[in-house]
Design an enzyme around this catalytic site. Structure first.
Site, mmCIF file in Angstrom:
data_model
loop_
_atom_site.group_PDB
_atom_site.id
_atom_site.type_symbol
_atom_site.label_atom_id
_atom_site.label_comp_id
_atom_site.label_asym_id
_atom_site.label_seq_id
_atom_site.Cartn_x
_atom_site.Cartn_y
_atom_site.Cartn_z
ATOM 1 N N GLU A 1 31.688 20.618 16.779
ATOM 2 C CA GLU A 1 30.675 20.372 15.754
ATOM 3 C C GLU A 1 30.625 21.749 14.958
ATOM 4 O OE1 GLU A 1 27.209 19.433 18.131
ATOM 5 O OE2 GLU A 1 28.012 17.554 18.859
ATOM 6 N N ASN B 1 36.803 18.807 18.019
ATOM 7 C CA ASN B 1 35.778 17.675 18.056
ATOM 8 C C ASN B 1 34.378 17.719 17.380
ATOM 9 O OD1 ASN B 1 35.040 15.310 20.078
ATOM 10 N ND2 ASN B 1 33.449 16.510 20.741
ATOM 11 N N GLU C 1 33.267 10.327 22.295
ATOM 12 C CA GLU C 1 31.770 10.002 22.723
ATOM 13 C C GLU C 1 31.349 8.589 22.236
ATOM 14 O OE1 GLU C 1 29.544 13.735 21.802
ATOM 15 O OE2 GLU C 1 31.241 14.961 22.379
ATOM 16 N N ASP D 1 29.353 5.551 21.080
ATOM 17 C CA ASP D 1 28.446 4.551 21.486
ATOM 18 C C ASP D 1 27.878 4.040 20.264
ATOM 19 O OD1 ASP D 1 26.914 7.114 20.370
ATOM 20 O OD2 ASP D 1 26.117 7.663 22.525
ATOM 21 N N HIS E 1 29.481 8.376 17.175
ATOM 22 C CA HIS E 1 28.208 8.075 17.789
ATOM 23 C C HIS E 1 27.646 7.468 16.282
ATOM 24 C CE1 HIS E 1 27.604 10.486 21.222
ATOM 25 N NE2 HIS E 1 28.263 11.481 20.381
HETATM 26 O O1 G3I Z 1 19.092 19.682 33.560
HETATM 27 C C1 G3I Z 1 18.089 19.921 32.610
HETATM 28 C C2 G3I Z 1 16.894 19.915 33.609
HETATM 29 O O2 G3I Z 1 17.027 20.822 34.692
HETATM 30 C C3 G3I Z 1 15.423 19.948 32.733
HETATM 31 O O3 G3I Z 1 14.427 20.001 33.704
HETATM 32 C C4 G3I Z 1 15.337 18.832 31.733
HETATM 33 C C5 G3I Z 1 14.230 19.152 31.007
HETATM 34 O O4 G3I Z 1 14.484 19.018 29.624
HETATM 35 O O5 G3I Z 1 16.457 19.099 30.963
HETATM 36 C C6 G3I Z 1 17.763 19.147 31.619
HETATM 37 O O6 G3I Z 1 18.765 19.478 30.427
HETATM 38 C C7 G3I Z 1 19.032 18.388 29.680
HETATM 39 C C8 G3I Z 1 20.541 17.999 29.800
HETATM 40 O O7 G3I Z 1 20.784 17.009 28.676
HETATM 41 C C9 G3I Z 1 20.722 17.126 31.376
HETATM 42 O O8 G3I Z 1 19.941 16.106 31.037
HETATM 43 C C10 G3I Z 1 18.691 19.066 28.370
HETATM 44 O O9 G3I Z 1 17.259 19.234 28.103
HETATM 45 C C11 G3I Z 1 19.163 17.960 27.111
HETATM 46 O O10 G3I Z 1 19.328 18.747 25.830
HETATM 47 C C12 G3I Z 1 20.810 17.829 27.497
HETATM 48 O O11 G3I Z 1 21.057 16.669 26.254
HETATM 49 C C13 G3I Z 1 22.268 16.644 26.150
HETATM 50 C C14 G3I Z 1 23.025 17.123 24.820
HETATM 51 O O12 G3I Z 1 24.222 16.852 24.553
HETATM 52 C C15 G3I Z 1 22.458 18.612 24.465
HETATM 53 O O13 G3I Z 1 23.003 19.062 23.459
HETATM 54 C C16 G3I Z 1 23.066 15.303 26.534
HETATM 55 O O14 G3I Z 1 22.529 14.952 28.100
HETATM 56 C C17 G3I Z 1 24.277 14.895 26.129
HETATM 57 O O15 G3I Z 1 24.723 13.561 26.310
HETATM 58 C C18 G3I Z 1 24.496 15.585 24.801
HETATM 59 O O16 G3I Z 1 25.932 15.490 24.547
HETATM 60 C C19 G3I Z 1 26.301 15.563 23.152
HETATM 61 C C20 G3I Z 1 27.730 16.415 23.273
HETATM 62 O O17 G3I Z 1 27.756 17.348 24.404
HETATM 63 C C21 G3I Z 1 28.357 16.649 22.074
HETATM 64 N N1 G3I Z 1 28.033 15.620 20.816
HETATM 65 C C22 G3I Z 1 26.833 15.145 20.802
HETATM 66 C C23 G3I Z 1 26.316 14.507 22.196
HETATM 67 C C24 G3I Z 1 25.032 13.890 22.050
HETATM 68 O O18 G3I Z 1 24.036 14.683 21.561
#
Ligand code: G3I
Length: 302
Positions: free
Chosen positions: A127, A169, A235, A237, A206
Protein backbone atom coordinates in the site's frame (compact mmCIF):
# COMPACT_ATOMS: atom_id res chain seq x y z
CA UNK A 1 -12.84 -31.29 -8.28
CA UNK A 2 -14.97 -30.69 -5.22
CA UNK A 3 -12.92 -28.14 -3.29
CA UNK A 4 -11.57 -24.71 -4.24
CA UNK A 5 -7.94 -25.70 -3.74
CA UNK A 6 -8.19 -28.90 -5.77
CA UNK A 7 -10.17 -27.15 -8.51
CA UNK A 8 -7.58 -24.37 -8.78
CA UNK A 9 -4.77 -26.95 -8.84
CA UNK A 10 -6.21 -28.40 -12.06
CA UNK A 11 -4.74 -25.39 -13.84
CA UNK A 12 -1.61 -25.15 -11.67
CA UNK A 13 -3.04 -22.39 -9.49
CA UNK A 14 -3.76 -22.12 -5.78
CA UNK A 15 -6.82 -20.97 -3.88
CA UNK A 16 -6.09 -19.45 -0.49
CA UNK A 17 -7.61 -17.71 2.49
CA UNK A 18 -6.56 -15.34 5.22
CA UNK A 19 -6.30 -17.16 8.56
CA UNK A 20 -6.54 -15.56 11.96
CA UNK A 21 -4.68 -17.26 14.86
CA UNK A 22 -7.49 -16.36 17.24
CA UNK A 23 -9.95 -18.52 15.29
CA UNK A 24 -7.89 -21.71 15.13
CA UNK A 25 -9.85 -23.08 18.10
CA UNK A 26 -13.13 -22.84 16.14
CA UNK A 27 -13.68 -26.26 14.58
CA UNK A 28 -16.22 -25.05 12.01
CA UNK A 29 -13.65 -22.51 10.82
CA UNK A 30 -10.72 -24.94 10.70
CA UNK A 31 -12.80 -27.68 9.07
CA UNK A 32 -13.76 -25.42 6.18
CA UNK A 33 -10.33 -23.83 5.89
CA UNK A 34 -8.50 -27.12 5.95
CA UNK A 35 -10.81 -28.72 3.38
CA UNK A 36 -11.15 -25.91 0.84
CA UNK A 37 -7.90 -23.94 0.63
CA UNK A 38 -4.29 -24.76 -0.22
CA UNK A 39 -2.66 -21.38 0.47
CA UNK A 40 -2.73 -19.38 3.71
CA UNK A 41 -2.01 -15.73 4.55
CA UNK A 42 -1.84 -14.65 8.19
CA UNK A 43 -4.47 -11.91 8.47
CA UNK A 44 -2.48 -9.90 11.06
CA UNK A 45 0.11 -12.16 12.72
CA UNK A 46 3.12 -11.53 10.47
CA UNK A 47 2.69 -7.76 10.34
CA UNK A 48 5.24 -5.37 11.82
CA UNK A 49 3.47 -4.68 15.12
CA UNK A 50 2.99 -8.41 15.72
CA UNK A 51 6.49 -9.57 14.80
CA UNK A 52 8.66 -6.73 16.20
CA UNK A 53 6.72 -5.18 19.09
CA UNK A 54 9.93 -3.68 20.47
CA UNK A 55 12.86 -2.68 18.32
CA UNK A 56 15.16 -5.64 17.77
CA UNK A 57 12.92 -8.01 19.79
CA UNK A 58 11.09 -10.29 17.45
CA UNK A 59 8.00 -12.28 18.41
CA UNK A 60 6.81 -15.03 16.11
CA UNK A 61 4.37 -16.72 18.51
CA UNK A 62 1.20 -15.99 16.56
CA UNK A 63 2.85 -15.93 13.17
CA UNK A 64 4.16 -19.42 13.86
CA UNK A 65 0.72 -20.51 15.03
CA UNK A 66 -0.72 -19.65 11.64
CA UNK A 67 2.33 -20.97 9.77
CA UNK A 68 2.33 -24.29 11.63
CA UNK A 69 -1.41 -24.80 11.21
CA UNK A 70 -1.03 -24.21 7.47
CA UNK A 71 1.90 -26.55 6.97
CA UNK A 72 0.44 -29.25 9.20
CA UNK A 73 -2.63 -29.13 6.98
CA UNK A 74 -0.66 -29.33 3.75
CA UNK A 75 -0.88 -25.70 2.71
CA UNK A 76 1.66 -23.19 1.45
CA UNK A 77 1.99 -19.76 3.05
CA UNK A 78 2.09 -16.21 1.74
CA UNK A 79 3.91 -13.76 4.01
CA UNK A 80 2.10 -10.49 4.80
CA UNK A 81 3.67 -7.92 5.15
CA UNK A 82 7.18 -6.46 5.73
CA UNK A 83 7.21 -2.74 4.90
CA UNK A 84 3.98 -0.79 5.38
CA UNK A 85 2.81 2.49 6.85
CA UNK A 86 0.00 0.62 8.65
CA UNK A 87 0.16 -1.49 11.80
CA UNK A 88 3.57 -0.13 12.72
CA UNK A 89 4.49 -0.51 16.39
CA UNK A 90 4.80 2.74 18.30
CA UNK A 91 8.60 2.67 18.31
CA UNK A 92 8.65 2.57 14.51
CA UNK A 93 6.05 5.33 14.16
CA UNK A 94 8.33 7.57 16.18
CA UNK A 95 11.36 7.05 13.91
CA UNK A 96 12.28 8.98 10.80
CA UNK A 97 15.08 9.43 8.32
CA UNK A 98 18.04 7.08 8.29
CA UNK A 99 17.13 5.40 11.59
CA UNK A 100 13.68 4.47 10.21
CA UNK A 101 15.30 3.29 6.98
CA UNK A 102 17.66 1.07 8.98
CA UNK A 103 14.78 -0.20 11.13
CA UNK A 104 12.89 -1.21 7.98
CA UNK A 105 15.92 -3.10 6.68
CA UNK A 106 16.48 -4.79 10.05
CA UNK A 107 12.81 -5.74 10.22
CA UNK A 108 12.84 -7.33 6.77
CA UNK A 109 15.98 -9.28 7.66
CA UNK A 110 14.65 -10.38 11.05
CA UNK A 111 11.31 -11.67 9.81
CA UNK A 112 12.53 -13.18 6.56
CA UNK A 113 15.39 -15.03 8.22
CA UNK A 114 12.95 -16.61 10.72
CA UNK A 115 10.83 -17.90 7.83
CA UNK A 116 13.69 -18.43 5.38
CA UNK A 117 12.87 -21.06 2.74
CA UNK A 118 9.33 -21.53 4.09
CA UNK A 119 7.30 -18.81 2.39
CA UNK A 120 5.87 -19.03 -1.14
CA UNK A 121 5.68 -15.26 -1.60
CA UNK A 122 6.17 -12.21 0.61
CA UNK A 123 4.22 -8.98 0.34
CA UNK A 124 7.47 -7.04 0.72
CA UNK A 125 5.86 -3.63 0.38
CA UNK A 126 2.18 -2.94 1.03
CA UNK A 127 0.00 0.00 0.00
CA UNK A 128 2.72 2.51 -0.92
CA UNK A 129 0.74 4.40 -3.56
CA UNK A 130 -1.68 7.27 -3.01
CA UNK A 131 -5.41 7.07 -3.56
CA UNK A 132 -6.94 9.54 -5.98
CA UNK A 133 -5.70 10.89 -9.25
CA UNK A 134 -2.01 11.62 -8.62
CA UNK A 135 -0.67 8.20 -9.54
CA UNK A 136 2.15 8.96 -7.11
CA UNK A 137 3.40 7.68 -3.80
CA UNK A 138 1.44 7.84 -0.60
CA UNK A 139 2.90 10.19 1.97
CA UNK A 140 4.16 8.13 4.92
CA UNK A 141 7.09 8.00 7.29
CA UNK A 142 8.68 5.37 5.03
CA UNK A 143 8.20 7.51 1.91
CA UNK A 144 9.80 10.44 3.71
CA UNK A 145 12.99 8.38 4.13
CA UNK A 146 13.50 8.77 0.37
CA UNK A 147 11.80 7.63 -2.81
CA UNK A 148 14.15 4.64 -3.08
CA UNK A 149 12.71 2.98 0.03
CA UNK A 150 10.68 0.49 -2.01
CA UNK A 151 13.60 -0.77 -4.07
CA UNK A 152 15.79 -0.95 -0.97
CA UNK A 153 13.10 -3.12 0.63
CA UNK A 154 13.02 -5.46 -2.37
CA UNK A 155 16.82 -5.75 -2.62
CA UNK A 156 17.01 -6.48 1.11
CA UNK A 157 14.27 -9.09 0.79
CA UNK A 158 15.93 -10.87 -2.14
CA UNK A 159 19.17 -11.22 -0.17
CA UNK A 160 17.35 -12.38 2.97
CA UNK A 161 15.44 -15.24 1.32
CA UNK A 162 16.24 -15.91 -2.34
CA UNK A 163 13.61 -18.70 -2.44
CA UNK A 164 10.61 -16.48 -1.75
CA UNK A 165 8.74 -14.66 -4.49
CA UNK A 166 8.73 -10.95 -3.76
CA UNK A 167 5.45 -9.08 -4.29
CA UNK A 168 4.27 -5.49 -4.31
CA UNK A 169 0.72 -5.54 -2.86
CA UNK A 170 -1.96 -2.84 -2.98
CA UNK A 171 -5.70 -2.07 -3.13
CA UNK A 172 -7.53 -0.04 -5.77
CA UNK A 173 -5.07 -1.12 -8.44
CA UNK A 174 -7.65 -3.45 -9.99
CA UNK A 175 -9.21 -0.95 -12.40
CA UNK A 176 -6.87 -0.45 -15.33
CA UNK A 177 -8.05 3.12 -15.95
CA UNK A 178 -7.23 4.37 -12.44
CA UNK A 179 -4.18 6.57 -11.87
CA UNK A 180 -3.10 4.44 -8.90
CA UNK A 181 -3.01 1.34 -11.10
CA UNK A 182 -0.89 3.17 -13.67
CA UNK A 183 1.45 4.45 -10.96
CA UNK A 184 2.14 0.93 -9.71
CA UNK A 185 2.43 -0.36 -13.28
CA UNK A 186 5.07 2.27 -14.08
CA UNK A 187 7.02 1.38 -10.94
CA UNK A 188 7.03 -2.33 -11.77
CA UNK A 189 8.07 -1.62 -15.35
CA UNK A 190 10.90 0.58 -14.07
CA UNK A 191 12.00 -2.11 -11.57
CA UNK A 192 12.08 -4.76 -14.28
CA UNK A 193 14.05 -2.47 -16.61
CA UNK A 194 16.62 -1.61 -13.94
CA UNK A 195 16.91 -5.10 -12.46
CA UNK A 196 15.34 -4.33 -9.09
CA UNK A 197 14.17 -7.75 -7.85
CA UNK A 198 10.38 -8.13 -8.01
CA UNK A 199 8.48 -11.31 -8.87
CA UNK A 200 4.81 -10.54 -8.38
CA UNK A 201 2.12 -7.95 -7.99
CA UNK A 202 -0.63 -8.55 -5.45
CA UNK A 203 -4.02 -7.18 -6.42
CA UNK A 204 -5.82 -7.02 -3.09
CA UNK A 205 -9.17 -6.76 -4.86
CA UNK A 206 -11.43 -5.49 -2.09
CA UNK A 207 -14.47 -4.71 -4.24
CA UNK A 208 -17.26 -2.45 -2.98
CA UNK A 209 -19.49 0.39 -4.12
CA UNK A 210 -16.64 2.91 -4.25
CA UNK A 211 -14.23 0.56 -5.98
CA UNK A 212 -16.42 -1.89 -7.86
CA UNK A 213 -15.24 -4.74 -10.05
CA UNK A 214 -14.80 -3.56 -13.64
CA UNK A 215 -14.45 -5.82 -16.66
CA UNK A 216 -11.09 -4.16 -17.44
CA UNK A 217 -9.70 -6.18 -14.49
CA UNK A 218 -8.53 -8.78 -17.01
CA UNK A 219 -6.54 -6.07 -18.81
CA UNK A 220 -4.94 -5.09 -15.50
CA UNK A 221 -3.90 -8.69 -14.81
CA UNK A 222 -2.57 -9.32 -18.31
CA UNK A 223 -0.76 -5.97 -18.45
CA UNK A 224 1.15 -6.61 -15.22
CA UNK A 225 1.89 -10.16 -16.35
CA UNK A 226 3.30 -8.84 -19.62
CA UNK A 227 5.95 -6.98 -17.60
CA UNK A 228 7.31 -10.38 -16.52
CA UNK A 229 5.81 -10.72 -13.04
CA UNK A 230 3.23 -13.08 -11.62
CA UNK A 231 -0.08 -11.63 -10.56
CA UNK A 232 -1.67 -12.86 -7.35
CA UNK A 233 -5.16 -11.89 -6.22
CA UNK A 234 -4.28 -11.51 -2.56
CA UNK A 235 -7.23 -10.27 -0.46
CA UNK A 236 -10.38 -10.85 -2.46
CA UNK A 237 -13.73 -9.91 -0.98
CA UNK A 238 -16.81 -8.55 -2.72
CA UNK A 239 -19.31 -6.50 -0.75
CA UNK A 240 -22.69 -8.16 -1.24
CA UNK A 241 -21.07 -11.39 -2.39
CA UNK A 242 -22.36 -11.34 -5.99
CA UNK A 243 -21.85 -14.82 -7.53
CA UNK A 244 -21.56 -13.22 -10.98
CA UNK A 245 -18.76 -10.95 -9.82
CA UNK A 246 -16.97 -13.79 -8.06
CA UNK A 247 -17.18 -15.84 -11.27
CA UNK A 248 -15.89 -12.91 -13.34
CA UNK A 249 -12.87 -12.40 -11.06
CA UNK A 250 -12.09 -16.12 -11.20
CA UNK A 251 -12.42 -16.25 -14.98
CA UNK A 252 -10.20 -13.18 -15.38
CA UNK A 253 -7.45 -14.91 -13.39
CA UNK A 254 -7.90 -18.14 -15.32
CA UNK A 255 -7.55 -16.22 -18.61
CA UNK A 256 -4.00 -15.11 -17.81
CA UNK A 257 -1.32 -17.80 -17.47
CA UNK A 258 0.73 -15.74 -15.02
CA UNK A 259 -2.20 -15.20 -12.67
CA UNK A 260 -0.90 -17.66 -10.10
CA UNK A 261 -3.80 -17.88 -7.69
CA UNK A 262 -6.55 -16.29 -5.65
CA UNK A 263 -6.76 -15.67 -1.91
CA UNK A 264 -10.02 -14.62 -0.25
CA UNK A 265 -9.69 -12.36 2.80
CA UNK A 266 -11.35 -14.66 5.33
CA UNK A 267 -13.27 -17.93 5.49
CA UNK A 268 -16.86 -17.11 6.55
CA UNK A 269 -18.73 -13.81 6.38
CA UNK A 270 -18.47 -13.57 10.17
CA UNK A 271 -14.66 -13.69 9.88
CA UNK A 272 -14.44 -10.71 7.51
CA UNK A 273 -12.90 -7.38 8.52
CA UNK A 274 -15.98 -5.87 6.82
CA UNK A 275 -18.42 -7.61 9.19
CA UNK A 276 -20.89 -10.35 8.38
CA UNK A 277 -23.49 -7.82 7.21
CA UNK A 278 -21.40 -7.10 4.13
CA UNK A 279 -21.76 -10.75 3.09
CA UNK A 280 -18.40 -10.50 1.28
CA UNK A 281 -17.01 -14.06 1.42
CA UNK A 282 -17.80 -17.60 0.24
CA UNK A 283 -19.23 -19.19 3.40
CA UNK A 284 -22.07 -18.23 5.72
CA UNK A 285 -21.49 -20.16 8.94
CA UNK A 286 -20.83 -23.69 7.77
CA UNK A 287 -22.73 -23.21 4.51
CA UNK A 288 -21.41 -22.68 1.00
CA UNK A 289 -22.91 -19.54 -0.53
CA UNK A 290 -23.96 -19.11 -4.17
CA UNK A 291 -20.67 -17.23 -4.64
CA UNK A 292 -18.84 -20.39 -3.61
CA UNK A 293 -20.59 -22.44 -6.29
CA UNK A 294 -19.85 -19.75 -8.86
CA UNK A 295 -16.13 -19.84 -8.09
CA UNK A 296 -15.93 -23.63 -7.96
CA UNK A 297 -17.79 -24.00 -11.27
CA UNK A 298 -15.54 -21.44 -12.95
CA UNK A 299 -12.41 -23.22 -11.71
CA UNK A 300 -13.75 -26.60 -12.87
CA UNK A 301 -14.65 -25.25 -16.31
CA UNK A 302 -11.10 -24.04 -16.98
O1 G3I B 1 -5.77 -8.01 18.55
C1 G3I B 1 -6.32 -6.79 19.05
C2 G3I B 1 -7.01 -7.00 20.36
O2 G3I B 1 -6.06 -7.40 21.31
C3 G3I B 1 -7.69 -5.70 20.76
O3 G3I B 1 -8.37 -5.89 21.96
C4 G3I B 1 -8.65 -5.25 19.68
C5 G3I B 1 -9.33 -3.93 20.02
O4 G3I B 1 -9.29 -3.01 18.96
O5 G3I B 1 -7.92 -5.06 18.50
C6 G3I B 1 -7.29 -6.25 18.03
O6 G3I B 1 -6.54 -5.92 16.90
C7 G3I B 1 -7.29 -5.71 15.72
C8 G3I B 1 -6.81 -6.70 14.66
O7 G3I B 1 -7.42 -6.41 13.42
C9 G3I B 1 -7.11 -8.14 15.03
O8 G3I B 1 -8.49 -8.34 15.11
C10 G3I B 1 -7.05 -4.29 15.26
O9 G3I B 1 -7.64 -3.37 16.17
C11 G3I B 1 -7.62 -4.08 13.87
O10 G3I B 1 -7.20 -2.79 13.41
C12 G3I B 1 -7.08 -5.13 12.95
O11 G3I B 1 -7.67 -4.94 11.67
C13 G3I B 1 -6.99 -5.54 10.60
C14 G3I B 1 -6.59 -4.47 9.60
O12 G3I B 1 -5.97 -5.11 8.48
C15 G3I B 1 -5.64 -3.46 10.21
O13 G3I B 1 -4.99 -2.70 9.26
C16 G3I B 1 -7.90 -6.56 9.95
O14 G3I B 1 -8.12 -7.64 10.85
C17 G3I B 1 -7.29 -7.10 8.67
O15 G3I B 1 -8.24 -7.87 7.98
C18 G3I B 1 -6.86 -5.94 7.78
O16 G3I B 1 -6.25 -6.46 6.64
C19 G3I B 1 -5.82 -5.51 5.67
C20 G3I B 1 -4.56 -6.04 5.05
O17 G3I B 1 -3.58 -6.30 6.04
C21 G3I B 1 -4.00 -5.05 4.03
N1 G3I B 1 -5.01 -4.70 3.04
C22 G3I B 1 -6.28 -4.24 3.57
C23 G3I B 1 -6.85 -5.26 4.55
C24 G3I B 1 -8.21 -4.83 5.06
O18 G3I B 1 -8.15 -3.65 5.79
Amino acid sequence: ASTLGAAAAQSGRYFGTAISAGRLGDSQYTTIASREFNMVTAENEMKIDATEPNRGQFNFTNGDRVYNWAVQNGKRVRGHTLAWHGQQPGWMQSLSGSSLRQAMIDHINGVMSHYKGKIYAWDVVNEAFADGNSGGRRDSNLQRTGNDWIEVAFRTARAADPAAKLCYNDYNIDNWTWAKTQGVYNMVRDFKQRGVPIDCVGLQSHFNGNSPYNSNYRTTISSFAALGVDVQITELDIQGGSPQTYAAVTNDCLAVPRCAGITVWGVRDQDSWLGAGASPLLFNGGNKKPAYDAVLNALNAA
